[in-house]
Design a protein around this motif. Structure first.
Motif, mmCIF file in Angstrom:
data_model
loop_
_atom_site.group_PDB
_atom_site.id
_atom_site.type_symbol
_atom_site.label_atom_id
_atom_site.label_comp_id
_atom_site.label_asym_id
_atom_site.label_seq_id
_atom_site.Cartn_x
_atom_site.Cartn_y
_atom_site.Cartn_z
ATOM 1 N N ALA A 196 0.836 -1.201 0.000
ATOM 2 C CA ALA A 196 0.000 0.000 0.000
ATOM 3 C C ALA A 196 0.873 1.253 0.000
ATOM 4 C CB ALA A 196 -0.943 -0.012 1.198
ATOM 5 N N ALA A 197 1.961 1.229 0.754
ATOM 6 C CA ALA A 197 2.885 2.368 0.768
ATOM 7 C C ALA A 197 3.557 2.536 -0.588
ATOM 8 C CB ALA A 197 3.928 2.176 1.866
ATOM 9 N N ALA A 198 3.919 1.427 -1.231
ATOM 10 C CA ALA A 198 4.523 1.499 -2.570
ATOM 11 C C ALA A 198 3.547 2.110 -3.565
ATOM 12 C CB ALA A 198 4.956 0.106 -3.032
ATOM 13 N N ARG A 199 2.276 1.749 -3.458
ATOM 14 C CA ARG A 199 1.266 2.312 -4.346
ATOM 15 C C ARG A 199 1.139 3.822 -4.130
ATOM 16 N NH1 ARG A 199 -3.912 -0.726 -4.324
ATOM 17 N NH2 ARG A 199 -3.775 -0.348 -2.115
ATOM 18 N N ALA A 200 1.088 4.252 -2.870
ATOM 19 C CA ALA A 200 0.960 5.681 -2.575
ATOM 20 C C ALA A 200 2.182 6.443 -3.093
ATOM 21 C CB ALA A 200 0.792 5.893 -1.074
ATOM 22 N N TYR A 201 3.357 5.874 -2.926
ATOM 23 C CA TYR A 201 4.591 6.507 -3.395
ATOM 24 C C TYR A 201 4.610 6.598 -4.916
ATOM 25 C CZ TYR A 201 9.595 7.269 -4.084
ATOM 26 O OH TYR A 201 10.811 7.772 -4.470
ATOM 27 N N ALA A 202 4.293 5.492 -5.592
ATOM 28 C CA ALA A 202 4.321 5.461 -7.056
ATOM 29 C C ALA A 202 3.254 6.375 -7.647
ATOM 30 C CB ALA A 202 4.136 4.033 -7.566
ATOM 31 N N ALA A 203 2.104 6.450 -7.015
ATOM 32 C CA ALA A 203 1.023 7.291 -7.529
ATOM 33 C C ALA A 203 1.405 8.767 -7.490
ATOM 34 C CB ALA A 203 -0.250 7.057 -6.731
ATOM 35 N N GLY A 204 2.325 9.127 -6.637
ATOM 36 C CA GLY A 204 2.786 10.505 -6.566
ATOM 37 C C GLY A 204 3.665 10.913 -7.736
ATOM 38 N N TYR A 205 4.174 9.948 -8.494
ATOM 39 C CA TYR A 205 5.062 10.229 -9.617
ATOM 40 C C TYR A 205 4.365 10.319 -10.962
ATOM 41 C CZ TYR A 205 9.342 9.980 -6.973
ATOM 42 O OH TYR A 205 10.349 10.250 -6.094
ATOM 43 N N GLN A 206 3.212 9.704 -11.107
ATOM 44 C CA GLN A 206 2.544 9.717 -12.400
ATOM 45 C C GLN A 206 1.048 9.625 -12.211
ATOM 46 O OE1 GLN A 206 4.640 6.775 -11.779
ATOM 47 N NE2 GLN A 206 2.856 5.807 -10.902
ATOM 48 N N PRO A 207 0.314 10.276 -13.098
ATOM 49 C CA PRO A 207 -1.142 10.179 -13.017
ATOM 50 C C PRO A 207 -1.628 8.873 -13.636
ATOM 51 C CG PRO A 207 -0.514 11.602 -14.828
ATOM 52 C CD PRO A 207 0.753 11.191 -14.136
ATOM 53 N N GLY A 208 -2.808 8.455 -13.262
ATOM 54 C CA GLY A 208 -3.411 7.273 -13.880
ATOM 55 C C GLY A 208 -2.790 5.980 -13.408
ATOM 56 N N ASP A 209 -2.778 5.019 -14.313
ATOM 57 C CA ASP A 209 -2.339 3.662 -13.997
ATOM 58 C C ASP A 209 -0.865 3.477 -14.348
ATOM 59 O OD1 ASP A 209 -2.561 1.058 -13.125
ATOM 60 O OD2 ASP A 209 -3.248 0.320 -15.074
ATOM 61 N N GLY A 210 -0.008 4.122 -13.616
ATOM 62 C CA GLY A 210 1.430 4.052 -13.888
ATOM 63 C C GLY A 210 2.072 2.818 -13.289
ATOM 64 N N PRO A 211 3.386 2.699 -13.445
ATOM 65 C CA PRO A 211 4.104 1.552 -12.895
ATOM 66 C C PRO A 211 4.072 1.550 -11.373
ATOM 67 C CG PRO A 211 5.622 3.094 -13.961
ATOM 68 C CD PRO A 211 4.250 3.620 -14.167
ATOM 69 N N LEU A 212 3.940 0.372 -10.801
ATOM 70 C CA LEU A 212 3.878 0.219 -9.354
ATOM 71 C C LEU A 212 5.271 0.116 -8.735
ATOM 72 C CD1 LEU A 212 2.284 -0.313 -6.708
ATOM 73 C CD2 LEU A 212 2.206 -2.719 -7.362
ATOM 74 N N LEU A 213 6.132 -0.725 -9.297
ATOM 75 C CA LEU A 213 7.406 -1.029 -8.652
ATOM 76 C C LEU A 213 8.643 -0.808 -9.524
ATOM 77 C CD1 LEU A 213 6.198 -4.394 -7.105
ATOM 78 C CD2 LEU A 213 6.519 -2.246 -5.877
ATOM 79 N N SER A 214 8.467 -0.457 -10.787
ATOM 80 C CA SER A 214 9.610 -0.447 -11.705
ATOM 81 C C SER A 214 10.717 0.525 -11.303
ATOM 82 C CB SER A 214 9.158 -0.164 -13.133
ATOM 83 O OG SER A 214 8.580 1.124 -13.205
ATOM 84 N N ARG A 215 10.392 1.611 -10.619
ATOM 85 C CA ARG A 215 11.426 2.565 -10.208
ATOM 86 C C ARG A 215 12.434 1.925 -9.259
ATOM 87 N NH1 ARG A 215 11.208 7.922 -10.563
ATOM 88 N NH2 ARG A 215 9.517 8.889 -11.700
ATOM 89 N N GLY A 216 12.006 0.967 -8.467
ATOM 90 C CA GLY A 216 12.899 0.326 -7.515
ATOM 91 C C GLY A 216 13.478 -0.990 -7.992
#
Length: 115
Positions: A50-70
């Motif tokens: 859930a924390a990863a989702r909140a963090y990732a959602a802050g970087y892109q709008p819509g249905d962006g990548p969940l974990l690819s940045r890490g």
């Protein structure tokens, strides 16, 4: 790191996950390659997802990548993070593959048929 340890999915597959692949309650992570598979997330790992989702959602709008940045394209970021944390991951954990143990387990033979 938590996603790899919780799901046992290959880094390449984890890198494809989108925000929409994580259930609203973070209890399952769904993959659609090549067909839909719902991977259960243990209760102790749900807050991390859930924390990863909140963090990732802050970087892109819509249905962006969940974990690819890490994770990185070939798992290189994930491997580097493991080294920095002093974790010794088995090479097989970082190898690319189409599915995790959840899918491979359905084909294991445990004994002769009962009928």
């Amino acid at each position: 790191m938590a996603a790899l340890l919780v799901t046992s999915l290959p880094p390449a597959l984890l890198g494809f996950m989108r925000l929409s692949n994580l259930a609203p309650d973070a209890a399952t992570l769904s993959s659609y390659l090549p067909f839909r598979i719902d991977y259960p997330v243990p209760e102790w790992g749900r807050d991390l997802f859930a924390a990863a989702r909140a963090y990732a959602a802050g970087y892109q709008p819509g249905d962006g990548p969940l974990l690819s940045r890490g994770i990185g394209r070939a798992g290189q970021i994930l491997a580097g993070t493991a080294r920095q944390c002093g974790l010794r991951l088995r090479p097989a954990m970082l190898e690319p593959g189409p599915e995790g143990w959840h899918v491979r387990a359905r084909c294991w033979t445990k004994g002769p048929p009962l009928a």
